[in-house]
Design a protein around this motif. Sequence first.
Motif, PDB file in Angstrom:
ATOM      1  N   ARG A 237       0.847  -1.208   0.000  1.00  0.00           N
ATOM      2  CA  ARG A 237       0.000   0.000   0.000  1.00  0.00           C
ATOM      3  C   ARG A 237       0.876   1.249   0.000  1.00  0.00           C
ATOM      4  O   ARG A 237       1.470   1.598   1.015  1.00  0.00           O
ATOM      5  CB  ARG A 237      -0.898  -0.022   1.234  1.00  0.00           C
ATOM      6  CG  ARG A 237      -1.774   1.193   1.398  1.00  0.00           C
ATOM      7  CD  ARG A 237      -2.927   1.263   0.449  1.00  0.00           C
ATOM      8  NE  ARG A 237      -3.925   0.244   0.700  1.00  0.00           N
ATOM      9  CZ  ARG A 237      -4.873  -0.092  -0.198  1.00  0.00           C
ATOM     10  NH1 ARG A 237      -4.925   0.513  -1.377  1.00  0.00           N
ATOM     11  NH2 ARG A 237      -5.741  -1.038   0.082  1.00  0.00           N
TER      12      ARG A 237
ATOM     13  N   PHE B 257      -7.867  -3.283 -14.485  1.00  0.00           N
ATOM     14  CA  PHE B 257      -7.914  -2.197 -13.516  1.00  0.00           C
ATOM     15  C   PHE B 257      -9.218  -2.322 -12.731  1.00  0.00           C
ATOM     16  O   PHE B 257     -10.284  -2.501 -13.322  1.00  0.00           O
ATOM     17  CB  PHE B 257      -7.864  -0.845 -14.242  1.00  0.00           C
ATOM     18  CG  PHE B 257      -7.936   0.323 -13.308  1.00  0.00           C
ATOM     19  CD1 PHE B 257      -6.790   0.839 -12.736  1.00  0.00           C
ATOM     20  CD2 PHE B 257      -9.166   0.893 -12.991  1.00  0.00           C
ATOM     21  CE1 PHE B 257      -6.855   1.894 -11.843  1.00  0.00           C
ATOM     22  CE2 PHE B 257      -9.236   1.952 -12.104  1.00  0.00           C
ATOM     23  CZ  PHE B 257      -8.082   2.462 -11.531  1.00  0.00           C
TER      24      PHE B 257
ATOM     25  N   ALA C 153      -8.578  -7.535  -7.039  1.00  0.00           N
ATOM     26  CA  ALA C 153      -8.674  -6.217  -7.681  1.00  0.00           C
ATOM     27  C   ALA C 153      -7.340  -5.831  -8.319  1.00  0.00           C
ATOM     28  O   ALA C 153      -6.271  -6.198  -7.835  1.00  0.00           O
ATOM     29  CB  ALA C 153      -9.067  -5.168  -6.642  1.00  0.00           C
TER      30      ALA C 153
ATOM     31  N   HIS D 271      -0.014   3.146 -10.554  1.00  0.00           N
ATOM     32  CA  HIS D 271      -0.995   3.627  -9.558  1.00  0.00           C
ATOM     33  C   HIS D 271      -0.269   4.418  -8.472  1.00  0.00           C
ATOM     34  O   HIS D 271      -0.182   3.998  -7.310  1.00  0.00           O
ATOM     35  CB  HIS D 271      -1.656   2.368  -8.971  1.00  0.00           C
ATOM     36  CG  HIS D 271      -2.791   2.565  -8.032  1.00  0.00           C
ATOM     37  ND1 HIS D 271      -2.757   3.410  -6.948  1.00  0.00           N
ATOM     38  CD2 HIS D 271      -4.013   1.980  -7.994  1.00  0.00           C
ATOM     39  CE1 HIS D 271      -3.902   3.325  -6.294  1.00  0.00           C
ATOM     40  NE2 HIS D 271      -4.685   2.466  -6.907  1.00  0.00           N
TER      41      HIS D 271
ATOM     42  N   GLN E 274     -16.475   7.267  -9.970  1.00  0.00           N
ATOM     43  CA  GLN E 274     -16.732   5.974  -9.333  1.00  0.00           C
ATOM     44  C   GLN E 274     -17.528   6.135  -8.036  1.00  0.00           C
ATOM     45  O   GLN E 274     -18.073   5.170  -7.516  1.00  0.00           O
ATOM     46  CB  GLN E 274     -15.409   5.231  -9.064  1.00  0.00           C
ATOM     47  CG  GLN E 274     -14.617   4.974 -10.351  1.00  0.00           C
ATOM     48  CD  GLN E 274     -13.648   3.822 -10.208  1.00  0.00           C
ATOM     49  OE1 GLN E 274     -14.040   2.675 -10.172  1.00  0.00           O
ATOM     50  NE2 GLN E 274     -12.365   4.144 -10.128  1.00  0.00           N
TER      51      GLN E 274
ATOM     52  N   ASP F 227     -12.799   9.478  -6.403  1.00  0.00           N
ATOM     53  CA  ASP F 227     -12.383   8.279  -7.143  1.00  0.00           C
ATOM     54  C   ASP F 227     -12.863   8.422  -8.578  1.00  0.00           C
ATOM     55  O   ASP F 227     -14.017   8.121  -8.894  1.00  0.00           O
ATOM     56  CB  ASP F 227     -12.998   7.036  -6.460  1.00  0.00           C
ATOM     57  CG  ASP F 227     -12.358   5.741  -6.924  1.00  0.00           C
ATOM     58  OD1 ASP F 227     -11.526   5.783  -7.855  1.00  0.00           O
ATOM     59  OD2 ASP F 227     -12.699   4.683  -6.361  1.00  0.00           O
TER      60      ASP F 227
ATOM     61  N   VAL G  82      -6.271   8.516 -13.204  1.00  0.00           N
ATOM     62  CA  VAL G  82      -7.182   8.270 -12.080  1.00  0.00           C
ATOM     63  C   VAL G  82      -6.754   9.150 -10.905  1.00  0.00           C
ATOM     64  O   VAL G  82      -5.555   9.271 -10.611  1.00  0.00           O
ATOM     65  CB  VAL G  82      -7.183   6.780 -11.685  1.00  0.00           C
ATOM     66  CG1 VAL G  82      -7.940   6.558 -10.367  1.00  0.00           C
ATOM     67  CG2 VAL G  82      -7.814   5.950 -12.798  1.00  0.00           C
TER      68      VAL G  82
ATOM     69  N   TRP H 161      -7.484   9.654  -6.911  1.00  0.00           N
ATOM     70  CA  TRP H 161      -8.094   8.894  -5.805  1.00  0.00           C
ATOM     71  C   TRP H 161      -7.590   9.364  -4.452  1.00  0.00           C
ATOM     72  O   TRP H 161      -6.380   9.541  -4.258  1.00  0.00           O
ATOM     73  CB  TRP H 161      -7.779   7.392  -5.973  1.00  0.00           C
ATOM     74  CG  TRP H 161      -8.354   6.536  -4.882  1.00  0.00           C
ATOM     75  CD1 TRP H 161      -9.679   6.400  -4.575  1.00  0.00           C
ATOM     76  CD2 TRP H 161      -7.649   5.712  -3.942  1.00  0.00           C
ATOM     77  NE1 TRP H 161      -9.832   5.531  -3.520  1.00  0.00           N
ATOM     78  CE2 TRP H 161      -8.601   5.093  -3.106  1.00  0.00           C
ATOM     79  CE3 TRP H 161      -6.309   5.424  -3.724  1.00  0.00           C
ATOM     80  CZ2 TRP H 161      -8.267   4.213  -2.079  1.00  0.00           C
ATOM     81  CZ3 TRP H 161      -5.955   4.551  -2.692  1.00  0.00           C
ATOM     82  CH2 TRP H 161      -6.926   3.949  -1.893  1.00  0.00           C
TER      83      TRP H 161
ATOM     84  N   LYS I  65     -13.697   5.370   4.066  1.00  0.00           N
ATOM     85  CA  LYS I  65     -13.019   4.292   3.344  1.00  0.00           C
ATOM     86  C   LYS I  65     -11.661   3.977   3.982  1.00  0.00           C
ATOM     87  O   LYS I  65     -11.249   2.818   4.044  1.00  0.00           O
ATOM     88  CB  LYS I  65     -12.852   4.638   1.861  1.00  0.00           C
ATOM     89  CG  LYS I  65     -12.201   3.514   1.089  1.00  0.00           C
ATOM     90  CD  LYS I  65     -12.565   3.460  -0.352  1.00  0.00           C
ATOM     91  CE  LYS I  65     -11.900   2.264  -0.993  1.00  0.00           C
ATOM     92  NZ  LYS I  65     -12.431   1.958  -2.303  1.00  0.00           N
TER      93      LYS I  65
ATOM     94  N   GLU J 165      -2.923   8.508 -10.933  1.00  0.00           N
ATOM     95  CA  GLU J 165      -2.539   7.232 -11.546  1.00  0.00           C
ATOM     96  C   GLU J 165      -2.544   7.370 -13.073  1.00  0.00           C
ATOM     97  O   GLU J 165      -3.512   7.850 -13.638  1.00  0.00           O
ATOM     98  CB  GLU J 165      -3.532   6.152 -11.093  1.00  0.00           C
ATOM     99  CG  GLU J 165      -3.727   6.151  -9.584  1.00  0.00           C
ATOM    100  CD  GLU J 165      -4.902   5.285  -9.131  1.00  0.00           C
ATOM    101  OE1 GLU J 165      -5.256   4.339  -9.855  1.00  0.00           O
ATOM    102  OE2 GLU J 165      -5.463   5.567  -8.065  1.00  0.00           O
TER     103      GLU J 165
END
Length: 288
Positions: free
Chosen positions: A65, A75, A83, A156, A180, A201, A233, A235, A241, A260
């Motif tokens: 992470r 993706f 995922a 990412h 998203q 997102d 992307v 995020w 979350k 990303e």
Amino acid sequence: MNVQISDVSQSNGKGGLPKIDITTHSSSAEIYLHGAHVTKFQKTGEPPVLFMSQSSRFQSGSPIRGGIPVIFPWFGAREGHPAHGFARLQDWELTGGSDVSNSSVAVRFALPPSDATKEFPAFAAEYFVTVSDSLKCELRITNKSQQNFTFEDCLHTYFQVGDINQISVTGLKGAAYLDQMENFARKTEANDQIKINCETDRIYLDTESTVEILDQKLKRRIRIAKSGSRSTVLWNPWIEKSKRMPDFGDDEFHRMVCVESCNAAENKRTLAPGETSSLKIDLSTAPL
Ligand code: BG6
């Protein structure tokens, strides 16, 4: 392959996973073979460019992470599968490297065949990382089969910021995006300077623009230049979350943002037999 490069040392990192450390006269970097995952890039005398979660797992079968997860060949979610594809879950091989000069070091990785890769048309995945006063990464996919190969890919990248409330993200104005947070609703970015103040997102489509993170607290600008990437992307998991993610600290969303560089959703790629794709990013910083 036992690759000997001066300014590169190999050792066991967290969780006993093998990693390499790279030092140049202007920067340092760390890359785990697990996922070919860059976990650190830092210019001498500056805060790290990449964010790493203090709660990250470092174990076989789990993604790391933070840093730069390599996402391939899909993706996001895929039914019955983990995922974001298997590339970030597998151990890559260090296949080469060179001191490009005394200020730049390049290393190369390859994804070995596995049960997961066998589900797909034959392909080669290679990853090139060049460390200097900027960080350059290139993911190269070659279709080695006799049929078309369709996939998504993404670098990412997690960036470290001083305070999420004091950054803005530029370079996406006018781009269409899939939100998203609203079931992939299609919207258009109206802002020149995007502020983040809630869970965010978004998959921005058909954009190859350079994106910048303007960080008022750290007084620096992070520049994300890219090529061979049609989607971006954006995020940040925000409060709820973050709490749901076991490998991410509850408060860490304050100090990170993901920008990303991808080919995702309708920007997925199709390679004809023998064709190669190249997704490149070049990460640099400058004072604000
Ligand atoms: C982003 C996705 O790319 O990755 C988010 O757009 C997702 O939806 C995030 O939550 C993190 O994914 P993961 O699988 O690393 O938890």
